[in-house]
Design a protein around this motif. Structure first.
Motif, short mmCIF file in Angstrom:
data_model
loop_
_atom_site.label_atom_id
_atom_site.label_comp_id
_atom_site.label_asym_id
_atom_site.label_seq_id
_atom_site.Cartn_x
_atom_site.Cartn_y
_atom_site.Cartn_z
N LYS A 104 0.84 -1.21 0.00
CA LYS A 104 0.00 0.00 0.00
C LYS A 104 0.87 1.25 0.00
N GLN A 107 2.23 1.69 -3.48
CA GLN A 107 1.17 2.14 -4.38
C GLN A 107 0.87 3.63 -4.16
N ASP A 108 0.78 4.07 -2.91
CA ASP A 108 0.52 5.47 -2.61
C ASP A 108 1.67 6.37 -3.07
#
Length: 158
Positions: A104, A107-108
């Motif tokens: 995550k 991805q961010d």
């Protein structure tokens, strides 16, 4: 029939004298004239021993792991409990917010980088006409500086 002192019997067996005294009080080891008959005492201890203790103390080859790299039950259980503890710690840290999923975060970070890239690449299209009308290089620099600051301020975390 060899009669020896309790202390000597304890030393030979690898016990403490207190343990031998405890065995005498329980009636497992019998004293003759205050001395221990070592043969009778060993037989009595084996007869009254916990089967699990006998298995653990048995050093026979049939209880050893048959293959290289194989682990015994106790080692396996220890490893399993350590794994459970680590997983519980990870779950706690994740739920308390001190641990974040790496995928995550990646991805961010990718999304944030993509937004910055797109905004910076859009500057020439937005500013071309305004900058073309300017004759003063200082004013061109100020306009570019203002545009970059506006983009970065818009993307700043609240």
């Amino acid at each position: 029939m060899a009669l020896i002192s309790q202390a000597e019997f304890a030393r030979r067996q690898g016990f403490t004298k207190g343990y031998v005294t405890k065995l005498v009080k329980k009636g497992i080891v019998k004293l003759k004239n205050g001395k221990v008959d070592s043969v009778q005492a060993e037989q009595a201890m084996k007869a009254n021993a916990d089967p699990v203790t006998l298995i653990r103390s048995d050093q026979s080859t049939d209880l050893a792991p048959a293959q290289p790299g194989a682990v015994d039950f106790v080692t396996d259980r220890t490893m399993r409990e350590a794994f459970k503890a680590k997983m519980a710690k990870l779950e706690y840290e994740e739920k308390s917010g001190t641990l974040t999923d790496a995928a995550k975060v990646k991805q961010d970070a990718f999304k944030a980088g993509r937004i910055v890239r797109d905004e910076l690449l859009a500057i020439p299209d937005r500013m071309a006409d305004v900058l073309a009308a300017e004759d003063d290089p200082r004013k061109v620099g100020e306009l570019l500086q203002e545009e970059l600051e506006a983009i970065l301020n818009a993307m700043a975390l609240p």
